[in-house]
Write a protein that holds these residues in place. Sequence first.
Motif, PDB file in Angstrom:
ATOM      1  N   GLY A   6      -2.342  30.521 -14.245  1.00 18.97           N
ATOM      2  CA  GLY A   6      -3.233  31.656 -14.472  1.00 18.97           C
ATOM      3  C   GLY A   6      -2.504  32.975 -14.462  1.00 18.97           C
ATOM      4  N   THR A   7      -2.787  33.777 -15.481  1.00 16.51           N
ATOM      5  CA  THR A   7      -2.114  35.062 -15.639  1.00 16.51           C
ATOM      6  C   THR A   7      -2.270  35.954 -14.414  1.00 16.51           C
ATOM      7  OG1 THR A   7      -2.744  34.881 -17.931  1.00 16.51           O
ATOM      8  CG2 THR A   7      -1.847  36.972 -17.238  1.00 16.51           C
ATOM      9  N   GLY A   8      -3.544  36.089 -13.978  1.00 15.80           N
ATOM     10  CA  GLY A   8      -3.825  36.989 -12.860  1.00 15.80           C
ATOM     11  C   GLY A   8      -3.099  36.544 -11.599  1.00 15.80           C
ATOM     12  N   GLN A   9      -3.192  35.258 -11.315  1.00 14.00           N
ATOM     13  CA  GLN A   9      -2.543  34.703 -10.125  1.00 14.00           C
ATOM     14  C   GLN A   9      -1.068  35.060 -10.092  1.00 14.00           C
ATOM     15  OE1 GLN A   9      -5.232  33.531  -8.020  1.00 14.00           O
ATOM     16  NE2 GLN A   9      -3.629  32.045  -7.534  1.00 14.00           N
ATOM     17  N   ILE A  10      -0.415  34.840 -11.236  1.00 13.27           N
ATOM     18  CA  ILE A  10       1.032  35.030 -11.291  1.00 13.27           C
ATOM     19  C   ILE A  10       1.408  36.492 -11.134  1.00 13.27           C
ATOM     20  CG2 ILE A  10       3.007  34.944 -12.867  1.00 13.27           C
ATOM     21  CD1 ILE A  10       1.818  32.221 -13.806  1.00 13.27           C
ATOM     22  N   ILE A  11       0.741  37.339 -11.892  1.00 14.55           N
ATOM     23  CA  ILE A  11       1.097  38.756 -11.826  1.00 14.55           C
ATOM     24  C   ILE A  11       0.768  39.341 -10.457  1.00 14.55           C
ATOM     25  CG2 ILE A  11       0.639  41.029 -12.844  1.00 14.55           C
ATOM     26  CD1 ILE A  11       0.383  39.583 -15.526  1.00 14.55           C
ATOM     27  N   ASN A  12      -0.393  38.928  -9.907  1.00  9.45           N
ATOM     28  CA  ASN A  12      -0.745  39.430  -8.577  1.00  9.45           C
ATOM     29  C   ASN A  12       0.235  38.950  -7.509  1.00  9.45           C
ATOM     30  OD1 ASN A  12      -2.908  40.794  -9.596  1.00  9.45           O
ATOM     31  ND2 ASN A  12      -4.419  39.239  -9.049  1.00  9.45           N
ATOM     32  N   LYS A  13       0.662  37.706  -7.647  1.00 14.66           N
ATOM     33  CA  LYS A  13       1.637  37.188  -6.679  1.00 14.66           C
ATOM     34  C   LYS A  13       2.930  38.007  -6.753  1.00 14.66           C
ATOM     35  CE  LYS A  13       4.661  33.324  -5.692  1.00 14.66           C
ATOM     36  NZ  LYS A  13       5.168  32.013  -6.057  1.00 14.66           N
ATOM     37  N   ASN A  14       3.426  38.189  -7.962  1.00 11.08           N
ATOM     38  CA  ASN A  14       4.672  38.941  -8.116  1.00 11.08           C
ATOM     39  C   ASN A  14       4.520  40.364  -7.580  1.00 11.08           C
ATOM     40  OD1 ASN A  14       5.592  36.635  -9.339  1.00 11.08           O
ATOM     41  ND2 ASN A  14       5.719  37.495 -11.406  1.00 11.08           N
ATOM     42  N   ASN A  15       3.380  40.984  -7.897  1.00  9.31           N
ATOM     43  CA  ASN A  15       3.166  42.347  -7.431  1.00  9.31           C
ATOM     44  C   ASN A  15       3.027  42.420  -5.915  1.00  9.31           C
ATOM     45  OD1 ASN A  15       3.448  43.633  -9.846  1.00  9.31           O
ATOM     46  ND2 ASN A  15       1.262  43.675 -10.318  1.00  9.31           N
TER      47      ASN A  15
END
Length: 523
Positions: A354-363
């Motif tokens: 999931g896009t959101g999951q990944i970007i939020n995790k990285n952020n």
Amino acid sequence: MRRFAYCKVVLATSLVWVMLDMFILLYFSECNKCDDKKERGLPGRNDALVKPRDGPGEGGKPVVIPKESQEKMKEMFKINQFNLMASEMIALNRSLPDVRLEGCKNKLYPDNLPRTSVVIVFHNEAWSTLLRTVHSVIDRSPQTLLEEIVLVDDASERDFLKRPLEQYVRKLEVPVRVVRMEQRSGLIRARLKGASISKGQVITFLDAHCECTTGWLEPLLARIKQDKTVVCPIIDVISDDTFEYMAGSDMTYGGFNWKLNFRWYPVPQREMDRRKGDRTLPVRTPTMAGGLFSIDRDYFQEIGTYDAGMDIWGGENLEISFRIWQCGGTLEIVTCSHVGHVFRKATPYTFPGGTGQIINKNNRRLAEVWMDEFKNFFYIISPGVTKVDYGDITSRSSLRQKLQCKPFSWYLENVYPDSQIPRHYYSLGEVFSYTANKEIRTDDLCLDVSKLNGPVMMLKCHHLKGNQLWEYDPVKLTLVHVNSNQCLDKASEEDSQVPSVRDCTHSRSQQWLLRNVTLPEVF
Ligand code: UD2
Ligand code: MN
């Protein structure tokens, strides 16, 4: 209990946010219809590298697709989210304009510059864009400065990127190595792999859809030789629609917005002054876009390469930027170096998990390790982020300790004083802040009044008070627009959900409860 009129602000501006969300959704939506087209983008007729001077796209000119091919063009567009048909028509070694400032063209550089490896990571990249990147590197770099090109295949699912690619690059005049990730790993870990097997004293990273222009490399390497600076070229725009080559500006530099997205902003006056107005000198930039930069190999090691706990895409660009500055380094845009990049409006590939999951995790990893108490600012305006697990950050935190890096407040004060993060405010909510300058603000947009009794708008903050100055009365709960002495009112004439300013009546529709948050002292 009194209802939170703060929610009215939320409601009233939800339109803006719905639009933004749609944009983000669109940006990260996957290409569902691509499977049957996977083999598209095979070595085509332009591989011969023999080209007429006025061939499609020569000189960086736009490619025009004839009417009868436009349906097919649209279908092909979905494969890589750029005009693949146009790209395939353009020679792999097309000519490009020399877009440098005049003052750059006759600069002299020492001849014992360090050599660079160029590392290009890719996942399902088109043949034409990938090979045009490779050819532009070879054709426009002095051979003596180019150690090798390393192509890292992040588990692509295209046959032409397997053996055909290996066979093609074997005959090139510069060593080109192809290495493969065993499984889809994301651009961060793919770059780490490329860096680890490369040999040059300098590592230059490029995206897989770039084109280097005349003289791009020497100024980057010269700057690294001088100082252990991390350097980026100016990133020119290759149109995703026509593949037209358009020079980027030397008057923009990297920053980030409230949601920790990288953004371009105008180079501030202080940076012009520091360079005494000489635009050919490197610009100190708070952040890098991420894809295109050169770094000394030992320095890359010393400052902790990348956070290998970051997945797929996103966050690593701000992470390395904060780290460089906070840990004593310098990050610059070398304005005499121009490299083009195809900027896309949507991503063509999947984000497993999931896009959101990944970007939020990285952020979150970025915020937790580098932003100190300022992470709370990020969490308050993006509360959803805190639900995402960010894994183990102990090794990154101890890296920060070991390198004795400075606090994030130091970075904001000294490197990025023009940041969009308001340093002082009275209230902060998911949507807006009410700043100490008495703006009602989200990111770089401020609530603005241009018409008496009229609807309000979000316009670029000008920080000159004027039509963007609001006085909050915590007893009457009104937000008074100081210039007009009118009150922000939920009701609007056309019932269009857009609030307006009206004579103050103290009716319920003019009451706004700003959420108070306890903030760390630095705010
Ligand atoms: C920008 C950067 C990009 C990266 C990203 C944030 C520029 C011009 N581009 O987005 O380099 O810093 O912000 O993370 O500054 N790729 C893989 N595996 C993946 C996903 C991508 O190898 O799982 C490759 C991809 O094929 C491309 C590169 O990584 O060559 C960057 O990806 P992008 O082009 O989709 O990123 P971009 O330009 O939108
Ligand atoms: Mn890219």
